[in-house]
Design an enzyme around this catalytic site. Structure first.
Site, mmCIF file in Angstrom:
data_model
loop_
_atom_site.group_PDB
_atom_site.id
_atom_site.type_symbol
_atom_site.label_atom_id
_atom_site.label_comp_id
_atom_site.label_asym_id
_atom_site.label_seq_id
_atom_site.Cartn_x
_atom_site.Cartn_y
_atom_site.Cartn_z
ATOM 1 C CG ASP A 198 -1.850 1.160 1.312
ATOM 2 O OD1 ASP A 198 -2.056 1.818 0.278
ATOM 3 O OD2 ASP A 198 -2.368 1.429 2.414
ATOM 4 C CB CYS A 220 -3.629 6.740 -2.391
ATOM 5 S SG CYS A 220 -1.892 7.066 -2.058
#
Length: 404
Positions: free
Chosen positions: A308, A348
């Site tokens: 992530d 993101c």
């Protein structure tokens, strides 16, 4: 407190002929600098000033905030050009946002305001029980910060409001990077947040962003379903233990969290201890790319691997380099997954849409000579709503693969 100027005294700004006024009417919230008539009066407006937006025929379209120093020169605040930005206006927006979060969550730990999608352009507010952290990422929010703070206290009853001024967006608006206490007293220790059966430690004053990434909550929950009682899991770019702690709470046998930040890993260790599985938890601090390569050289394998990373493609000019970085992460991570195990990859970067990100991930897995099945695609949680007309509000993507 700063209240809005009377509607009769407001400046007026006008869109250029052949600019896309229809998109604004249909809900797009931004006017770019090349779409607005920027005469001397417009250029003299102070960043964060209020104005009535008109189309090329001088028909009022709504109340906007103007920042002549930003590429996003105007942001829609209210479809009523006569709207007054007073305490009641802020309270109404915050009450609407709060009602949905209280319906979704049984405890006051969530993103309370997600900028444009909650009708407060450029403003992010995360709630941590009796404290809120505000990111005023647009000039108008800085101008009206006292009204916003008072409304926030009135609506939620929180005892502490902090301003977090970090982030690239504020610099694009010409704003400073000075954090401060807006109301109450800053907490002296990290706040414990319960999510998905685990305890997370949120540092509201010294941590990254507002202290915790609520957006991955539902993706953490999905990952926790992938673990068996003896599963070994690897959480790369873990921050304060996001996926690792959730998978331990889901029954995993052990979790290794990797991050470049020693303070973040220390908070992850505190969270593991508070959750009751400190003996199953370990960390490794350093560059994620280097550690992935080192783990492969050591012959390590895991049942579930999650990566992530921060935004590798925060803007269109960085898109191609960012996609190469996502591909490289996938290529390095895939060999660490046991046959029949799972690989979760996240982005993101709003500049990299789902299709591009998924393609980069699949290329990386292919380059590692692994055969993937895409089993799940996840997004930010419901406390991070999207404005359908604004692609940037749907920034988070998570793709989960089963690898042969």
């Amino acid at each position: 407190m700063t209240a809005s100027s009377p509607a009769s005294q407001r400046a007026r700004v006008r869109m250029k002929p052949k600019s896309n006024a229809r998109a604004i009417r249909h809900g797009f919230p931004w006017v770019y600098a090349n779409e607005l008539v920027t005469d001397r009066r417009t250029r003299k407006l102070a960043p964060g000033a209020l104005a009535v937006l008109e189309d090329e025929a001088q028909t009022p379209m709504g109340l906007v905030t103007v920042n002549p120093e930003s590429k996003i020169i105007a942001r829609m605040l209210d479809r009523d050009p006569q709207a007054e930005l007073n305490l009641a206006w802020f309270e109404a927006r915050l009450t609407r946002a709060l009602q949905m979060r209280e319906q979704l969550f049984d405890a006051p730990f969530y993103r309370l305001v997600h900028a444009e999608a909650d009708g407060l352009p450029g403003i992010v507010i995360d709630r941590f029980g009796d404290a809120c952290v505000v990111q005023p990422n647009a000039a108008w929010a800085e101008v009206h910060i006292e009204l916003l703070t008072q409304a926030l206290v009135n609506v939620t009853g929180v005892g502490t409001v902090l301003k977090n001024a970090a982030g690239r967006t504020r610099s694009l608006e010409g704003l400073d990077d000075v954090n401060m206490v807006l109301h109450g007293t800053a907490p002296e220790a990290p706040i414990t947040v319960q999510m998905n059966g685990a305890s997370y430690m949120a540092d509201l004053t010294g941590g990254q962003k507002t202290g915790l990434y609520y957006d991955q909550r539902y993706n953490h929950a999905f990952a926790s379903q992938l673990v068996a009682p003896d599963a070994r899991v690897l959480d790369v770019f873990s921050h304060v233990g996001g996926f690792g702690l959730a998978m331990l709470a889901g029954g995993a046998g052990s979790a290794l969290c990797v991050d470049g930040s020693a303070p973040a890993l220390a908070l992850a260790e505190q969270g593991a201890a508070a959750s009751g599985f400190g003996d199953k938890f370990s960390t490794r601090q350093g560059d994620a790319f280097d550690i992935l390569a080192a783990l492969a050289a050591e012959g390590e394998t895991f049942d579930v691997v999650i990566c992530d990373p921060p935004a590798f493609a925060p803007s269109k000019p960085t898109l191609e380099a960012g996609l190469r970085a996502y591909e490289r992460i996938a290529k390095l991570a895939a060999p660490l997954v046991k046959p029949g195990g799972y690989l979760g990859l996240c982005s993101c970067s709003h500049a990299a849409d789902l299709s591009k990100f998924r393609g980069a991930s699949a290329r990386g897995i292919g380059r590692a000579e692994r055969s993937p099945q895409l089993i799940h695609t996840g997004y930010a949680g419901a406390d991070h709503p999207q404005l359908p007309q604004l692609a940037e509000s749907g920034y988070l993507k998570a793709v989960f693969f089963r690898l042969d």
